[in-house]
Design an enzyme around this catalytic site. Sequence first.
Site, mmCIF file in Angstrom:
data_model
loop_
_atom_site.group_PDB
_atom_site.id
_atom_site.type_symbol
_atom_site.label_atom_id
_atom_site.label_comp_id
_atom_site.label_asym_id
_atom_site.label_seq_id
_atom_site.Cartn_x
_atom_site.Cartn_y
_atom_site.Cartn_z
ATOM 1 N N GLU A 58 1.738 6.871 -3.904
ATOM 2 C CA GLU A 58 0.798 7.953 -3.570
ATOM 3 C C GLU A 58 1.517 9.292 -3.678
ATOM 4 O O GLU A 58 2.649 9.438 -3.213
ATOM 5 C CB GLU A 58 0.313 7.838 -2.122
ATOM 6 C CG GLU A 58 -0.576 6.667 -1.818
ATOM 7 C CD GLU A 58 -1.016 6.686 -0.351
ATOM 8 O OE1 GLU A 58 -1.016 7.764 0.280
ATOM 9 O OE2 GLU A 58 -1.338 5.606 0.163
ATOM 10 N N GLU A 99 1.160 1.737 4.498
ATOM 11 C CA GLU A 99 2.036 2.638 5.268
ATOM 12 C C GLU A 99 2.244 2.149 6.697
ATOM 13 O O GLU A 99 1.903 2.845 7.669
ATOM 14 C CB GLU A 99 1.469 4.060 5.280
ATOM 15 C CG GLU A 99 1.707 4.797 3.988
ATOM 16 C CD GLU A 99 1.286 6.267 4.060
ATOM 17 O OE1 GLU A 99 0.701 6.682 5.069
ATOM 18 O OE2 GLU A 99 1.567 6.996 3.093
#
Length: 693
Positions: A327, A170
Amino acid sequence: MNAVPRDVTPVSGTAPSLGDRLWRRLGGVAFGGDYNPEQWPAETRAEDLRLMAEARVNLVTVGVFGWARVEPARGAYDFSFFDQVLDDLHAHGITADLATMTASPPPWLAHEHPEILPVTADGTVLGPGGRQHFCPSSPVYRERAALLAERLAEHYRGHPALGMWHVGNEYGCHIPACYCDVSADDFRRWLRERYADDVEALNDAWSTDFWSQRYASFDHIRPPRVAPTYPNPAQQLDYLRFSNEALRACFDLEAGILRRVTPDVPITTNFLMGLKAVDVFDWAPRLDVVAVDSYPDPHDERPHLLPGLVYDTMRGAGGGDPWILMEQAPSAVNWRARNAIKQPGQMRLWSWQAIAHGADAILYFQWRQSRGGAEKFHSGMVPHAGADSRVYREIAALGKELASVPDLAGTRVRNQVAILLDWNSWWALELDSHPSDGVRQEDRLLDHYGPLFDLGVGVDVVPPSADLSGYALVVVPNLYLLSSEDARRVTAYVSGGGALVVSFFSGIVDEHDRVHLGGYPAPLREVLGVRVEEFSPAAEHETFPVRGYGALADLEGVADLWREDLQLAGAEPEMAFDSQGWAGRPAVTRHEYGEGTARYLSTRLDAATMRAILGRALAEAGVTPVVAGLPAGVQASVRDGAGRRFLILLNHTGDKHDITLPREWTDALAPSGEGIDVVTLPPSGVAVLRAVQ
Ligand code: GAL
């Protein structure tokens, strides 16, 4: 895992791409999550493998936060822990998406080199003790990250569990930009390159004659740190571009090493829903497979809309290829003020939603809920309660369900409608000192996406540079920054027969945040057949009645946020304002241009009126819903390819619905071969249907 035949057309040439190799290896829809075994003793890890097999897990992301364990002191690499983990995974038929472990530098690195720590625009140095505490421009961070990536690649080259590399994690999530002196130097280098060492070109692009900001040298330029008042907007915009590229350079550095050492292993990194810092369209071509993290808030009124928009963006960024839901929370997260659980069935529904938008992998954060640390109240696939729990039972049931339809993987989603999104425009749109601070990118996108969802049509989200020729309708929500070149492409799309819908505050500035002159929206005036002299933003709760013209005479609605005293220059009004002083002034216009039509919305319409206008545009463009007559909140998507065709029905409502279908479908999840007339969807229900051949 047995591979199944897939309908994947290689992007270039005849050789399968690395992404295809991953998909072939994984077989059907992949299932799994972030696996952080370093948090657990051996007996728990043994149970993990047993439960993963039971839940049909076949892909796990390993080592995202492993740096401190594999390099406990400078250069003292020790991979023994992860050697065992990868061996065990392989023995259980599970593929590893192995992280390069560079998302959270170990304490010794920040201790030895505090200059790697990121600094905010107000000069605050962000300390270690959390994660992502690195300045993306830091040569020290980059060097240590590159060394680690290289050692990992050499060590795990040829390991049978290694199916994919997961670079960083991320990027930009906590540190979208750093304002330290190292970043300042890197910014000046970046500017010299961008403006070909010509400070006058920069002065021109940044409009520096305003407020005496003219630069005599690149050496005098700083990041747009906190200033007495609004920092130069073009400088801010360039800093957002620079920061995107500084993060990208970290990714590129590691990816370059991995490609050299393990050329056969595909590479990904995980984008994050709603993250403005990272230009997904810019990064995606560098990845072999696009991956995204999605955390809708179950407390939201329509929590499925933003993920849908994000998934359509991921598919658009990957050129339509399958992508990975890297995710999602099995149930609650820990990082909102109030963390709602996913109600029974909701996790399954939202997982199938991702598949309905083209995902071929459903993964979670994380496999086992942590016992300690900041995320101990973030749900896990195996919660604190253990496997004897609702969450694990739902997980295991979904794993088995996905494994039962392996040939769903590899089919594609195809849409006739595109929404244009551009990160440069998003960055510029949300800068300060604009006519209204209410024109926020994500909300305005949803103003368009929501009604299209309600109308039952699928959407691709693509950049203005995409090939638009295959779309029947292109929707342009508030595309504030538009280069003349992109405006010409949009115009050519309409003159060639396309249908266009453009919302207010589009086509206002060029790539340097300089206004296109001559009346707004200058580069789109011709195609839209309108001209605007002045914006008239609304007060916070101000609303304006609007009313239809001609065939739309019965249409009454309410608008808010924005209006414009629009001059018609070829366009016909479809709706007008109906309030004192504004009565009769056009709010929605339609212009026939070349072979196509272009609509303009000079205000924000309420959802029902928006549905009516977009419904007309769709009907004119010949776009029909995937399944006609569905109840509100029930979504239908088709995935097809290589002779297979699936219909996925998703009930996003709290009510039961009976859906009548033509008898060309059979149940893909409980195959009996019987044709199906009516599908009953309970609240949060899912149906997966297979077309009769
Ligand atoms: C993501 C992150 C994960 C975990 C998760 C919690 O942003 O990549 O490591 O922190 O959020 O929701």
